[in-house]
Design an enzyme around this catalytic site. Structure first.
Site, PDB file in Angstrom:
ATOM      1  N   GLY A   1       3.449   3.159   5.365  1.00  0.00           N
ATOM      2  CA  GLY A   1       4.512   2.795   6.289  1.00  0.00           C
ATOM      3  C   GLY A   1       4.948   1.649   6.223  1.00  0.00           C
ATOM      4  O   GLY A   1       5.823   0.987   6.822  1.00  0.00           O
ATOM      5  N   LEU A   2       4.929   1.028   4.905  1.00  0.00           N
ATOM      6  CA  LEU A   2       5.513  -0.314   4.605  1.00  0.00           C
ATOM      7  C   LEU A   2       6.703  -0.214   3.699  1.00  0.00           C
ATOM      8  O   LEU A   2       6.831  -1.058   2.627  1.00  0.00           O
ATOM      9  CB  LEU A   2       4.445  -1.401   4.220  1.00  0.00           C
ATOM     10  CG  LEU A   2       3.358  -1.551   4.808  1.00  0.00           C
ATOM     11  CD1 LEU A   2       2.528  -2.581   4.208  1.00  0.00           C
ATOM     12  CD2 LEU A   2       4.017  -2.176   6.493  1.00  0.00           C
ATOM     13  N   GLY A   3       6.996   1.022   3.364  1.00  0.00           N
ATOM     14  CA  GLY A   3       8.201   1.346   2.448  1.00  0.00           C
ATOM     15  C   GLY A   3       8.028   1.109   0.959  1.00  0.00           C
ATOM     16  O   GLY A   3       9.013   0.878   0.324  1.00  0.00           O
ATOM     17  N   SER A   4       6.958   1.634   0.650  1.00  0.00           N
ATOM     18  CA  SER A   4       6.339   1.422  -0.870  1.00  0.00           C
ATOM     19  C   SER A   4       7.140   2.368  -1.835  1.00  0.00           C
ATOM     20  O   SER A   4       7.955   1.823  -2.821  1.00  0.00           O
ATOM     21  CB  SER A   4       5.023   1.846  -1.050  1.00  0.00           C
ATOM     22  OG  SER A   4       4.600   3.229  -0.645  1.00  0.00           O
TER      23      SER A   4
ATOM     24  N   ASP B   1      14.672   2.906   5.071  1.00  0.00           N
ATOM     25  CA  ASP B   1      13.683   2.100   4.112  1.00  0.00           C
ATOM     26  C   ASP B   1      14.611   1.485   3.046  1.00  0.00           C
ATOM     27  O   ASP B   1      14.372   0.364   2.696  1.00  0.00           O
ATOM     28  CB  ASP B   1      12.767   2.946   3.692  1.00  0.00           C
ATOM     29  CG  ASP B   1      11.730   3.557   4.522  1.00  0.00           C
ATOM     30  OD1 ASP B   1      12.024   3.318   5.758  1.00  0.00           O
ATOM     31  OD2 ASP B   1      10.605   4.066   4.412  1.00  0.00           O
TER      32      ASP B   1
ATOM     33  N   PRO C   1       0.790  -1.286  -0.015  1.00  0.00           N
ATOM     34  CA  PRO C   1       0.044  -0.087  -0.202  1.00  0.00           C
ATOM     35  C   PRO C   1       0.970   1.244  -0.155  1.00  0.00           C
ATOM     36  O   PRO C   1       1.841   1.147   0.525  1.00  0.00           O
ATOM     37  CB  PRO C   1      -0.757  -0.149   1.236  1.00  0.00           C
ATOM     38  CG  PRO C   1      -0.669  -1.344   1.881  1.00  0.00           C
ATOM     39  CD  PRO C   1       0.410  -2.186   1.095  1.00  0.00           C
TER      40      PRO C   1
ATOM     41  N   ALA D   1      10.833   0.487  -2.121  1.00  0.00           N
ATOM     42  CA  ALA D   1      10.837  -0.796  -2.690  1.00  0.00           C
ATOM     43  C   ALA D   1      10.711  -0.611  -4.351  1.00  0.00           C
ATOM     44  O   ALA D   1      11.239  -1.062  -5.164  1.00  0.00           O
ATOM     45  CB  ALA D   1       9.575  -1.401  -2.291  1.00  0.00           C
TER      46      ALA D   1
END
Ligand code: MEV
Length: 338
Positions: A116-119, A164, A112, A122
């Site tokens: 907060g998931l480092g999109s 990240d 997403p 990535a």
């Protein structure tokens, strides 16, 4: 055609404090961004981001994102995504010594956006890896991490830490303290992610903590305390056997530190009602610990729970749009198709 993928991450400990030189421990998780690149001769960049947002978008431009056509997606989202992709392209051109290279780029991401998931890390990591490979240059993951950091640094006006991008490029658990970045051993931690369907504005949230810290000595102390608990968490991980499932004692001790970390982030003003609701739903379901992950303001929480209870409870929590188990991704950036 070259495809590379890179994982997203959760913060076990230390987001925000890492910006001020405290250590942080992010862990890569098996949710990946895949970037496919095909060089083109005319120097233009065409980006097809099928599921980067709910709508997806296609953009073609030659040199500057200013000449992109109107498209049916919220402008700030496209603007942000394009800046990251443009910065990744600049890094790839530089690394491969091909200043005029053009590309068709397809981005698919199961991470997403801005949650907060480092999109963004990535996408930048996978993009630099795929684009340099497509130009015949193979970079070590450490070099991809450094270049991805430079790309993020540029887009985020110097506010980004190395956490990240290093975690996404290297995989596994990592430790970041200022410019010192290293991989560390960690057992397979049973992460459960809750996602509220929203996103926070990282720049604004980081600026908010900076202002608090400058204004109040107790806010500066709060940031330092996050560093202290992160060091405590690192010690626990270092004593654990990385080849074994984590013991109940280890999960309880790590979980207690996560709970403490969430409380301090809340005090620094970066939590949100939805994040607190998901944290409490996880704790009530028996999670060993739970906290927000990333910049906060909305987005994701991470809990430790080897059972199915937290995922189930989050599924019944009004503020949670999606919950899922997130395995530690031992592999960082990797080529999927060359
Ligand atoms: C954002 O994912 C994490 C922050 O610590 C900012 C950063 O480390 O760049 C809030």
């Amino acid at each position: 055609m070259t495809t590379s993928s890179a994982p997203g991450k959760v913060y076990l400990f230390g987001e925000h404090a890492v910006v001020y030189g405290e250590p942080a421990v992010p862990c890569a998780v098996e949710r990946r961004a895949r970037v496919t690149v095909e060089p083109r001769d005319d120097g233009r960049i065409r980006v097809d981001a099928a599921d980067l947002s709910l709508d997806g978008f296609t953009v073609t431009w030659g040199g500057s994102i200013d000449d992109r056509p109107d498209i049916d997606v919220p402008a700030p989202l496209v603007e942000a995504a394009m800046k990251y992709i443009e910065a990744a392209v600049r890094q790839a051109r530089d690394a491969a010594d091909a200043p005029d290279a053009g590309f068709d780029i397809t981005v698919e991401s199961a991470i997403p956006l801005g949650a907060g998931l480092g999109s963004s890390a990535a996408v930048v990591v996978a993009g630099i890896d795929a684009a340099t490979r497509a130009l015949g240059t193979e970079l070590d993951p450490e070099v991809v991490a450094r270049r991805a950091y430079e790309a993020e640094y540029e887009v985020q006006d110097g506010q980004a830490s190395r956490a990240d991008t290093f975690c996404s490029a290297m995989g596994g658990a990592v430790r970041v303290e200022g410019d010192d970045t290293r991989t560390i051993d960690a057992p397979p931690l049973p992460f459960v992610v809750g996602y509220d369907g929203g996103a926070g504005d990282t720049g604004e949230l980081v600026a908010g903590v900076r202002a608090l810290r400058e204004e109040h000595a107790f806010a500066a102390d709060t940031v330092e305390t996050i560093g202290d608990l992160t060091r405590e968490g690192e010690r626990l991980l270092a004593e654990a056997d990385p080849a074994r499932e984590p013991s109940e004692d280890l999960l309880s001790e790590l979980g207690a530190l996560m709970d403490f970390n969430h409380g301090l982030l809340e005090a620094l003003g970066v939590s949100a009602r939805s994040l607190d609701a998901m944290v409490w739903a996880a704790r009530d379901a028996g999670a060993r610990g739970a906290k927000l992950t990333g910049a906060g303001g909305g987005g994701c929480t991470v809990a430790l729970d080897p059972t199915d209870e937290t995922e189930l409870a989050l599924g019944y929590t009004a503020e949670c749009e999606q919950s899922f188990r997130a395995e530690l991704a031992t592999e960082g950036v990797r080529v999927e198709e060359a």
